[in-house]
Design a protein around this motif. Structure first.
Motif, mmCIF file in Angstrom:
data_model
loop_
_atom_site.group_PDB
_atom_site.id
_atom_site.type_symbol
_atom_site.label_atom_id
_atom_site.label_comp_id
_atom_site.label_asym_id
_atom_site.label_seq_id
_atom_site.Cartn_x
_atom_site.Cartn_y
_atom_site.Cartn_z
ATOM 1 N N PHE A 1 57.108 48.551 13.747
ATOM 2 C CA PHE A 1 56.111 47.696 13.858
ATOM 3 C C PHE A 1 54.653 47.872 12.874
ATOM 4 C CE2 PHE A 1 52.027 44.934 15.756
ATOM 5 C CZ PHE A 1 52.097 43.838 15.049
ATOM 6 N N THR A 2 54.400 47.216 11.914
ATOM 7 C CA THR A 2 53.665 47.114 11.076
ATOM 8 C C THR A 2 52.549 46.575 11.351
ATOM 9 O OG1 THR A 2 54.100 45.632 9.695
ATOM 10 C CG2 THR A 2 55.367 47.413 9.736
ATOM 11 N N GLY A 3 51.700 45.909 12.103
ATOM 12 C CA GLY A 3 50.575 45.368 12.629
ATOM 13 C C GLY A 3 49.690 46.181 13.482
ATOM 14 N N TRP A 4 48.830 45.121 13.852
ATOM 15 C CA TRP A 4 48.060 46.031 14.964
ATOM 16 C C TRP A 4 48.695 46.524 16.130
ATOM 17 C CZ3 TRP A 4 42.503 47.542 13.706
ATOM 18 C CH2 TRP A 4 42.030 46.509 13.162
ATOM 19 N N VAL A 5 48.437 47.768 16.361
ATOM 20 C CA VAL A 5 48.502 48.140 18.233
ATOM 21 C C VAL A 5 47.539 48.743 18.507
ATOM 22 C CG1 VAL A 5 50.994 49.443 19.354
ATOM 23 C CG2 VAL A 5 50.991 49.100 16.470
ATOM 24 N N TRP A 6 47.698 48.141 19.909
ATOM 25 C CA TRP A 6 45.616 48.827 20.738
ATOM 26 C C TRP A 6 47.202 49.527 22.062
ATOM 27 C CZ3 TRP A 6 42.732 44.550 22.731
ATOM 28 C CH2 TRP A 6 41.539 45.089 23.942
ATOM 29 N N PHE A 7 47.154 50.764 22.103
ATOM 30 C CA PHE A 7 47.270 51.165 23.056
ATOM 31 C C PHE A 7 46.255 51.733 24.181
ATOM 32 C CE2 PHE A 7 50.004 52.893 20.167
ATOM 33 C CZ PHE A 7 51.682 52.891 20.310
ATOM 34 N N ALA A 8 46.147 50.691 25.212
ATOM 35 C CA ALA A 8 44.870 50.427 26.452
ATOM 36 C C ALA A 8 45.901 51.280 28.108
ATOM 37 C CB ALA A 8 45.425 48.932 26.664
#
Length: 132
Positions: free
Chosen positions: A86-93
């Motif tokens: 995946f090349t977009g924003w990735v949010w690890f929460a």
């Protein structure tokens, strides 16, 4: 798994299972996740945003100039099921970031811990600004 390891896990309150017929799983592959082209932010978290946390999630999306339908939540164990990187924003929460993960990566505690905590919100905002 050796019996002493099973006993150790049980003492910690962790349930253990042994497959009766492991050969039945031979060749099994978990299904792949194909993201829609419209997906611009992937939230990877053990908890899906609901109620108040969903409102905070939407505010973060707006700061990125994204709409809710341009995002997707998956659980950490599903990350390996993505059909392609995946090349977009990735949010690890609330979960660990894989060491080799590249791109626009945001890392925070669980979203419900950010809501109402100015220090955590500021840290998230600084991460977002570092990419813009």
């Amino acid at each position: 798994m050796p019996q002493h390891e099973i006993q150790y896990l049980q003492e910690m309150g962790i349930q253990c299972y042994e497959l009766t017929h492991p050969e039945r799983l031979q060749g099994y592959q978990s299904p792949t996740l194909v993201l829609q082209a419209s997906c611009q932010l992937l939230l990877i978290s053990p908890q899906c945003p609901k109620k108040e946390t969903a409102l905070l999630f939407e505010r973060v999306l707006k700061s990125l100039k994204l709409e809710l339908n341009q995002s997707l939540h998956i659980y950490p164990e599903q990350l390996d099921q993505l059909s392609e990187p995946f090349t977009g924003w990735v949010w690890f929460a609330g979960c660990d970031v894989p060491i080799d993960y590249e791109g626009k990566v945001l890392t925070t505690p669980l979203i419900h811990l950010i809501d109402g905590n100015n220090e955590l919100r500021r840290a998230l905002w600084q991460q977002i600004c570092s990419y813009q």
